[in-house]
Design a protein around this motif. Structure first.
Motif, PDB file in Angstrom:
ATOM      1  N   THR A  55      22.958 -35.620 -14.041  1.00 47.24           N
ATOM      2  CA  THR A  55      23.039 -34.584 -13.010  1.00 47.24           C
ATOM      3  C   THR A  55      21.736 -33.805 -12.915  1.00 47.24           C
ATOM      4  O   THR A  55      21.171 -33.619 -11.826  1.00 47.24           O
ATOM      5  N   LEU A  56      21.231 -33.366 -14.060  1.00 48.45           N
ATOM      6  CA  LEU A  56      19.980 -32.609 -14.070  1.00 48.45           C
ATOM      7  C   LEU A  56      18.809 -33.469 -13.594  1.00 48.45           C
ATOM      8  O   LEU A  56      17.939 -32.998 -12.862  1.00 48.45           O
ATOM      9  N   ARG A  57      18.805 -34.724 -14.007  1.00 42.25           N
ATOM     10  CA  ARG A  57      17.729 -35.629 -13.588  1.00 42.25           C
ATOM     11  C   ARG A  57      17.724 -35.808 -12.067  1.00 42.25           C
ATOM     12  O   ARG A  57      16.669 -35.787 -11.426  1.00 42.25           O
ATOM     13  N   ALA A  58      18.898 -36.001 -11.492  1.00 43.26           N
ATOM     14  CA  ALA A  58      18.994 -36.212 -10.050  1.00 43.26           C
ATOM     15  C   ALA A  58      18.576 -34.980  -9.259  1.00 43.26           C
ATOM     16  O   ALA A  58      18.052 -35.093  -8.148  1.00 43.26           O
ATOM     17  N   LEU A  59      18.782 -33.807  -9.826  1.00 45.04           N
ATOM     18  CA  LEU A  59      18.447 -32.564  -9.140  1.00 45.04           C
ATOM     19  C   LEU A  59      16.990 -32.154  -9.342  1.00 45.04           C
ATOM     20  O   LEU A  59      16.446 -31.368  -8.564  1.00 45.04           O
ATOM     21  N   HIS A  60      16.376 -32.689 -10.387  1.00 47.40           N
ATOM     22  CA  HIS A  60      14.979 -32.338 -10.702  1.00 47.40           C
ATOM     23  C   HIS A  60      14.037 -33.003  -9.694  1.00 47.40           C
ATOM     24  O   HIS A  60      14.246 -34.165  -9.322  1.00 47.40           O
ATOM     25  N   ASP A  62      11.038 -34.109 -10.102  1.00 47.28           N
ATOM     26  CA  ASP A  62      10.126 -35.093 -10.682  1.00 47.28           C
ATOM     27  C   ASP A  62      10.822 -35.779 -11.860  1.00 47.28           C
ATOM     28  O   ASP A  62      10.927 -35.213 -12.952  1.00 47.28           O
ATOM     29  N   THR A  63      11.283 -37.000 -11.629  1.00 52.73           N
ATOM     30  CA  THR A  63      12.042 -37.720 -12.650  1.00 52.73           C
ATOM     31  C   THR A  63      11.234 -37.939 -13.923  1.00 52.73           C
ATOM     32  O   THR A  63      11.751 -37.807 -15.034  1.00 52.73           O
ATOM     33  N   ALA A  64       9.961 -38.276 -13.771  1.00 46.63           N
ATOM     34  CA  ALA A  64       9.123 -38.532 -14.943  1.00 46.63           C
ATOM     35  C   ALA A  64       8.978 -37.284 -15.805  1.00 46.63           C
ATOM     36  O   ALA A  64       9.056 -37.350 -17.041  1.00 46.63           O
ATOM     37  N   ALA A  68      10.598 -36.653 -19.743  1.00 52.28           N
ATOM     38  CA  ALA A  68       9.769 -36.242 -20.880  1.00 52.28           C
ATOM     39  C   ALA A  68      10.299 -34.986 -21.555  1.00 52.28           C
ATOM     40  O   ALA A  68       9.947 -34.698 -22.712  1.00 52.28           O
ATOM     41  N   THR A  69      11.132 -34.232 -20.846  1.00 49.65           N
ATOM     42  CA  THR A  69      11.638 -32.963 -21.390  1.00 49.65           C
ATOM     43  C   THR A  69      13.177 -32.919 -21.355  1.00 49.65           C
ATOM     44  O   THR A  69      13.776 -31.840 -21.405  1.00 49.65           O
ATOM     45  N   GLU A  70      13.797 -34.080 -21.296  1.00 48.85           N
ATOM     46  CA  GLU A  70      15.254 -34.152 -21.133  1.00 48.85           C
ATOM     47  C   GLU A  70      16.007 -33.362 -22.195  1.00 48.85           C
ATOM     48  O   GLU A  70      16.950 -32.616 -21.884  1.00 48.85           O
TER      49      GLU A  70
END
Length: 235
Positions: A55-60, A62-64, A68-70
């Motif tokens: 969820t957070l990745r999709a909303l961010h 910049d995926t890269a 790196a900070t997941e």
């Protein structure tokens, strides 16, 4: 006959939509205040059954950068969830009655969720439901051997050996496990483990997508499950 009931958590046993949306919003305000997502975008991802990392990745934006900070993002989300979101979490009507019924019928009850188990345990304890779901039958996104639904690993690698070793439950056959959930991920998980699915239409899942998968049962409230499980058990 139903010999095991597995519940999803968000949108099934507990109403957490406000909690999750609020915690995601606070996470972005804390770590990336220039890009706070709209509530509708958060809700859409939650409805898909996505875990918090996805969820957070999709909303961010910049995926890269996110990848790196997941860990930092997930830890911050869970801190904010525990501090500001947990109080917004509440069980759906009929949850306590249903869990009490399952316990009285000696039907093991498990929870398989794509979220962290600490939040699940806290919610159960704070709402007087801890006694109905054994801690070793709560499977979350970081449980060793588990994978996010609809992958069957949470069942095959965690629940099956635990049920056999600690509860004497083994030889579960197709149709003897009832999965109760509200999203496409839950319905596909049930299919992947050879279980039946009860779709909770009151939850967060997309109605059109869930209906199209032809669930075995669907309910408008948790109270409806008592009758369904009674029929399945032959009561």
């Amino acid at each position: 006959m139903t010999r095991l009931v597995i519940f999803d958590f968000d949108g099934t046993l507990f109403d957490t939509i406000q909690c999750v949306e609020h915690s995601v919003k606070l996470t972005f305000e804390s770590l990336l205040p220039t890009h706070v997502p709209a509530p509708a975008d958060i809700h859409s991802l939650i409805s898909s059954g996505a875990g918090i990392s996805d969820t957070l990745r999709a909303l961010h934006p910049d995926t890269a950068v996110f990848n790196a900070t997941e860990d930092q993002w997930v830890v911050r989300y869970r801190e904010l969830y525990a501090t500001h979101g947990q109080s917004l979490t509440k069980p759906y009507p009929g949850a306590e009655r249903l869990l009490r019924y399952l316990k009285s019928e000696n039907i093991p009850t498990a929870i398989v969720t794509n979220k962290g188990i600490a939040a699940v345990k806290t919610a159960l304890e704070q709402n007087g439901l801890k006694e109905y779901v054994p801690e070793d039958l709560i499977v979350g996104d970081k449980t060793p051997g588990a994978k996010r639904k609809p992958d069957p690993a949470s069942f095959a690698n965690v629940l099956v050996p635990t049920l056999k070793a600690r509860y004497g439950v083994e030889g579960l056959e197709d149709g003897e496990v009832l999965m109760v959930g509200d999203t496409v991920a839950d319905i596909k998980f049930a299919a992947s483990i050879g279980g039946k699915i009860c779709w909770c239409r009151y939850g967060q899942g997309d109605h059109a997508e869930c209906s199209a998968l032809d669930p075995d049962f669907d309910v408008s409230s948790l109270g409806d499950l008592v009758e369904i499980i009674g029929r399945e058990k032959g009561i």
